[in-house]
Design a protein around this motif. Structure first.
Motif, PDB file in Angstrom:
ATOM      1  N   CYS A 233       0.852  -1.291  -0.165  1.00 22.52           N
ATOM      2  CA  CYS A 233       0.126   0.082  -0.003  1.00 22.52           C
ATOM      3  C   CYS A 233       0.960   1.394   0.087  1.00 22.52           C
ATOM      4  O   CYS A 233       1.940   1.516   0.762  1.00 22.52           O
ATOM      5  CB  CYS A 233      -0.876  -0.096   1.285  1.00 22.52           C
TER       6      CYS A 233
ATOM      7  N   CYS B  77       0.390   2.843   3.985  1.00 20.46           N
ATOM      8  CA  CYS B  77       0.895   2.239   4.974  1.00 20.46           C
ATOM      9  C   CYS B  77       1.906   1.273   4.837  1.00 20.46           C
ATOM     10  O   CYS B  77       2.885   1.047   5.730  1.00 20.46           O
ATOM     11  CB  CYS B  77      -0.166   1.741   5.813  1.00 20.46           C
TER      12      CYS B  77
ATOM     13  N   CYS C 224      -6.810  -0.717   0.226  1.00 20.03           N
ATOM     14  CA  CYS C 224      -6.210  -1.200   1.528  1.00 20.03           C
ATOM     15  C   CYS C 224      -7.119  -1.608   2.731  1.00 20.03           C
ATOM     16  O   CYS C 224      -7.361  -0.516   3.400  1.00 20.03           O
ATOM     17  CB  CYS C 224      -4.891  -0.515   1.797  1.00 20.03           C
TER      18      CYS C 224
ATOM     19  N   PHE D  31      -6.227  -2.258   5.666  1.00 21.69           N
ATOM     20  CA  PHE D  31      -5.192  -1.712   6.905  1.00 21.69           C
ATOM     21  C   PHE D  31      -5.531  -0.244   6.956  1.00 21.69           C
ATOM     22  O   PHE D  31      -5.515   0.249   7.889  1.00 21.69           O
ATOM     23  CB  PHE D  31      -3.770  -2.194   6.661  1.00 21.69           C
ATOM     24  N   CYS D  32      -5.969   0.518   5.805  1.00 25.37           N
ATOM     25  CA  CYS D  32      -6.302   1.894   5.699  1.00 25.37           C
ATOM     26  C   CYS D  32      -7.637   2.207   5.842  1.00 25.37           C
ATOM     27  O   CYS D  32      -7.848   3.458   5.432  1.00 25.37           O
ATOM     28  CB  CYS D  32      -5.493   2.497   4.522  1.00 25.37           C
TER      29      CYS D  32
HETATM   30 ZN   LIG Z   1      -2.574   0.929   3.548  1.00 25.81          ZN
END
Ligand SMILES: [Zn+2]
Length: 198
Positions: A57, A60, A69, A71-72
């Motif tokens: 990504c 991150c 993403c 995670f984001c």
């Molecule tokens: Zn990310």
């Protein structure tokens, strides 16, 4: 007697994997000789597609297989907490503990003067930009309890000295000298809930 050239080449390639010495590489190579062509094609195609199907990504640094993403994902994650990790793999280990719902930042390694790895070789400048320009209130550093982990944590703490941000370090609860690679889920979860100010 020497192995045929292509078999020898296969052994040499397999030896590049971590923890694989001559004997293991020979065993793997002879094992592969018995595979049907369809399995060998599947293996080689899967490896070939790594670069095309997986990427890091841009924000991150976590490993993703599509442009979005997870995670984001600000809809589902707490944008006030940022967990700093050395490798993209660590994010998966931390997610498994279900103790953490904040954002991540992958450094791509740890500071190491011995290996000539300074802040400019890692994504440290990008980390500082993210923190200074964003809504982050707590930075959790989840590094191995090693000299390199300590050096990296101290560097980040020093750089963030003038910012009103809570800084904690996870490794305090981990056995000294341990690596996130070898820490089981329960230990990692306890380290998260018991993290101390750094
Ligand atoms: Zn990310």
């Amino acid at each position: 007697m020497r192995y045929p050239d292509h078999l020898q080449k296969l052994i040499e390639v397999l030896k590049r994997l971590p923890g694989v010495g001559n004997k293991s590489a020979e065993r793997f190579a002879f094992h592969l000789l018995n595979w049907p062509a369809s399995h060998l094609n599947e293996l080689s195609n899967t490896i070939k597609e790594i670069k095309e199907k997986l990427k890091n990504c841009d924000t991150c640094g976590c490993l993703i297989d599509q442009s979005f993403c997870k995670f984001c994902d600000l809809e589902r994650r707490n944008p006030s907490t940022l967990c700093v990790i050395a490798s993209a793999r660590d994010a998966f280990a931390i997610e498994q503990t279900r103790q953490y719902r904040g954002l991540y930042h992958v450094l791509g390694g740890l500071l190491s003067p011995m290996d000539n790895r300074g802040p400019e070789q890692l994504s440290l400048p990008r980390l500082l930009n993210r923190i200074v320009g964003g809504s982050i209130q707590e930075v959790i550093m989840a590094f191995d309890s090693t000299l390199e982990g300590d050096a990296t944590a101290l560097y980040i703490k020093k750089e963030l000295n003038n910012h009103p941000i809570k800084i904690s370090r996870l490794a305090l609860g981990l056995p000294l000298g341990s690596s996130l690679d070898y820490v089981d889920e329960g230990t990692l979860a306890r380290a998260f809930s018991g993290r101390g100010l750094f």
